[in-house]
Design a protein around this motif. Structure first.
Motif, mmCIF file in Angstrom:
data_model
loop_
_atom_site.group_PDB
_atom_site.id
_atom_site.type_symbol
_atom_site.label_atom_id
_atom_site.label_comp_id
_atom_site.label_asym_id
_atom_site.label_seq_id
_atom_site.Cartn_x
_atom_site.Cartn_y
_atom_site.Cartn_z
ATOM 1 N N MET A 1 4.865 -4.776 17.594
ATOM 2 C CA MET A 1 4.174 -3.528 17.395
ATOM 3 C C MET A 1 4.612 -2.940 16.051
ATOM 4 N N LYS A 2 3.629 -2.569 15.245
ATOM 5 C CA LYS A 2 3.902 -1.998 13.932
ATOM 6 C C LYS A 2 3.530 -0.516 13.953
ATOM 7 N N THR A 3 4.415 0.296 13.411
ATOM 8 C CA THR A 3 4.177 1.726 13.330
ATOM 9 C C THR A 3 4.076 2.126 11.864
ATOM 10 N N LEU A 4 3.039 2.899 11.544
ATOM 11 C CA LEU A 4 2.863 3.355 10.178
ATOM 12 C C LEU A 4 3.875 4.448 9.845
ATOM 13 N N THR A 5 4.257 4.500 8.590
ATOM 14 C CA THR A 5 5.138 5.570 8.136
ATOM 15 C C THR A 5 4.321 6.840 7.930
ATOM 16 N N SER A 6 5.018 7.939 7.743
ATOM 17 C CA SER A 6 4.309 9.204 7.555
ATOM 18 C C SER A 6 3.493 9.199 6.263
ATOM 19 N N ASP A 7 3.976 8.521 5.227
ATOM 20 C CA ASP A 7 3.199 8.437 3.989
ATOM 21 C C ASP A 7 1.928 7.615 4.188
ATOM 22 N N GLU A 8 2.018 6.551 4.973
ATOM 23 C CA GLU A 8 0.834 5.732 5.256
ATOM 24 C C GLU A 8 -0.185 6.507 6.094
ATOM 25 N N ILE A 9 0.323 7.326 7.022
ATOM 26 C CA ILE A 9 -0.584 8.138 7.842
ATOM 27 C C ILE A 9 -1.283 9.176 6.966
ATOM 28 N N ARG A 10 -0.532 9.796 6.058
ATOM 29 C CA ARG A 10 -1.136 10.787 5.158
ATOM 30 C C ARG A 10 -2.191 10.182 4.241
#
Length: 103
Positions: A1-10
């Motif tokens: 499972m891969k989770t995006l970083t906050s910068d990637e979400i932004r």
């Protein structure tokens, strides 16, 4: 499972759309509430005689009706905000969450 970083979400277009839609409704509703509440407070401070006028032979005054109107405006704004969020924002949040956590 891969989770995006906050910068990637932004960086997601859905996130930018979410911010736009949220600001689109937040600013007018906030201004409406500020104007109504401060308008009422200014009436209390500078025109108490107007609010003290009786509306009938009883004890009900204009101030009571204005205060009730203020409460109803608050409920109406809250109901509108809930409707808007359910209609426009919840789907965007779900899509962002789905992209943020991928398998």
């Amino acid at each position: 499972m891969k989770t995006l970083t906050s910068d990637e979400i932004r960086a997601l277009p859905e996130y930018r759309e979410l911010l736009h839609k949220r600001r689109q409704i937040t600013i007018p509703l906030c201004l409406t509430m500020l104007v109504t509440y401060y308008g009422f407070i200014l009436m209390v401070a500078y025109s108490p005689a107007t609010l003290a006028q009786k509306t009938s032979d009883g004890v009900t005054s204009v101030g009571i009706w204005v205060g009730l109107g203020l409460i109803f405006i608050t409920f109406a704004i809250t109901a509108f905000n809930v409707w808007y969020v359910n209609r426009h924002i919840t789907d965007l949040v779900s899509r962002i969450q789905a992209k943020a956590v991928t398998k």
